[in-house]
Design a protein around this motif. Structure first.
Motif, PDB file in Angstrom:
ATOM      1  N   PRO A  11       1.061  -1.269  -0.092  1.00 23.62           N
ATOM      2  CA  PRO A  11      -0.064  -0.037  -0.127  1.00 23.62           C
ATOM      3  C   PRO A  11       0.804   1.326  -0.097  1.00 23.62           C
ATOM      4  O   PRO A  11       0.894   1.763   1.008  1.00 23.62           O
ATOM      5  CB  PRO A  11      -0.690  -0.008   1.325  1.00 23.62           C
ATOM      6  N   ASP A  12       1.540   1.579  -1.143  1.00 22.89           N
ATOM      7  CA  ASP A  12       2.226   2.822  -1.106  1.00 22.89           C
ATOM      8  C   ASP A  12       1.264   4.009  -1.578  1.00 22.89           C
ATOM      9  O   ASP A  12       0.363   3.765  -2.104  1.00 22.89           O
ATOM     10  CB  ASP A  12       3.477   2.565  -2.238  1.00 22.89           C
ATOM     11  N   ALA A  13       1.802   5.231  -1.233  1.00 25.05           N
ATOM     12  CA  ALA A  13       0.936   6.498  -1.568  1.00 25.05           C
ATOM     13  C   ALA A  13       0.705   6.497  -3.055  1.00 25.05           C
ATOM     14  O   ALA A  13      -0.389   7.188  -3.174  1.00 25.05           O
ATOM     15  CB  ALA A  13       1.776   7.397  -0.617  1.00 25.05           C
ATOM     16  N   LEU A  44      -8.926   4.176  -1.785  1.00 23.32           N
ATOM     17  CA  LEU A  44      -8.586   3.000  -2.376  1.00 23.32           C
ATOM     18  C   LEU A  44      -7.411   2.501  -3.001  1.00 23.32           C
ATOM     19  O   LEU A  44      -7.015   3.867  -3.760  1.00 23.32           O
ATOM     20  CB  LEU A  44      -9.791   2.557  -3.465  1.00 23.32           C
ATOM     21  N   PRO A  45      -6.974   1.436  -3.335  1.00 21.02           N
ATOM     22  CA  PRO A  45      -5.735   1.433  -4.536  1.00 21.02           C
ATOM     23  C   PRO A  45      -6.414   1.768  -5.731  1.00 21.02           C
ATOM     24  O   PRO A  45      -7.449   1.479  -6.244  1.00 21.02           O
ATOM     25  CB  PRO A  45      -5.635  -0.211  -4.162  1.00 21.02           C
ATOM     26  N   ARG A  46      -5.425   2.070  -6.596  1.00 17.85           N
ATOM     27  CA  ARG A  46      -5.688   2.389  -7.696  1.00 17.85           C
ATOM     28  C   ARG A  46      -6.296   1.303  -8.601  1.00 17.85           C
ATOM     29  O   ARG A  46      -7.123   1.520  -9.582  1.00 17.85           O
ATOM     30  CB  ARG A  46      -4.595   3.211  -8.875  1.00 17.85           C
ATOM     31  N   PRO A  50      -9.506   2.478 -11.342  1.00 13.65           N
ATOM     32  CA  PRO A  50      -8.722   2.773 -12.391  1.00 13.65           C
ATOM     33  C   PRO A  50      -8.949   4.249 -12.715  1.00 13.65           C
ATOM     34  O   PRO A  50      -8.169   4.835 -13.636  1.00 13.65           O
ATOM     35  CB  PRO A  50      -8.867   1.676 -13.168  1.00 13.65           C
ATOM     36  N   ASN A  51     -10.144   4.692 -12.709  1.00 16.19           N
ATOM     37  CA  ASN A  51     -10.396   6.015 -13.316  1.00 16.19           C
ATOM     38  C   ASN A  51     -11.129   6.933 -12.210  1.00 16.19           C
ATOM     39  O   ASN A  51     -12.226   7.124 -12.202  1.00 16.19           O
ATOM     40  CB  ASN A  51     -11.516   5.653 -14.446  1.00 16.19           C
ATOM     41  N   PRO A  52     -10.201   7.312 -11.534  1.00 14.66           N
ATOM     42  CA  PRO A  52     -10.880   8.136 -10.303  1.00 14.66           C
ATOM     43  C   PRO A  52     -11.709   9.212 -10.625  1.00 14.66           C
ATOM     44  O   PRO A  52     -12.856   9.611  -9.622  1.00 14.66           O
ATOM     45  CB  PRO A  52      -9.485   8.700  -9.343  1.00 14.66           C
TER      46      PRO A  52
END
Length: 151
Positions: A11-13, A44-46, A50-52
């Motif tokens: 879980p990296d920034a 959430l993790p990207r 995938p399309n924030p």
């Protein structure tokens, strides 16, 4: 027998995104009046979003989608960039009210259906105004009492 190793995603920034949580509950039944405001955000993790810019989270109210595994108080993550197809679980604006339904396309007729056999599907054309707003990518369900998490 082949043994599979479970690899944990770090879980990296750089891999996290903030998704807005809509303030009003998304009706899993017949539409009800909704407020147009944001309640907060969900990190959430990207790879889950995938399309924030096109992704929102909604609290679910009601259980008319229970056959789809969507229950009262679940959190639905909705992606507006996905194209809805036959069988998609969608968020629809019906006469200006947001609701969650299953899209059924039969020939040239699109219907919005409850995932509850006791409730009838209705043609999108039967609503004075109807628009598919987004596709439910996934839902989040609490398996412990929420009050127990607030310490």
């Amino acid at each position: 027998m082949q043994v599979r190793q479970i690899v944990e995603i770090a879980p990296d920034a750089a891999g996290l995104v903030l998704i807005p949580i809509m303030g009003a509950a998304l009706c899993a039944g017949f539409p009800s009046p909704a407020d147009d405001f944001l309640e907060g955000s969900l990190e959430l993790p990207r790879w889950l979003a995938p399309n924030p810019p096109a992704t929102f989270a909604w609290n679910i109210s009601g259980d008319s989608m229970r056959a789809a595994g969507i229950f009262d108080r679940d959190l639905a993550v909705v992606d507006r960039s996905l194209k809805a197809g036959n069988g998609s679980v969608v968020v629809a604006a019906i006469d200006g009210e947001m609701s969650i339904k299953r899209l059924r396309i039969e020939g040239s007729v699109a219907r919005l259906a409850f995932d509850n056999p006791d409730l009838p599907a209705f043609a999108v054309q039967e609503a004075a105004e109807g628009e598919i707003w987004g596709v439910v990518r996934f839902t989040i369900r609490w398996h412990v009492a929420r009050a127990g998490l607030m310490r």
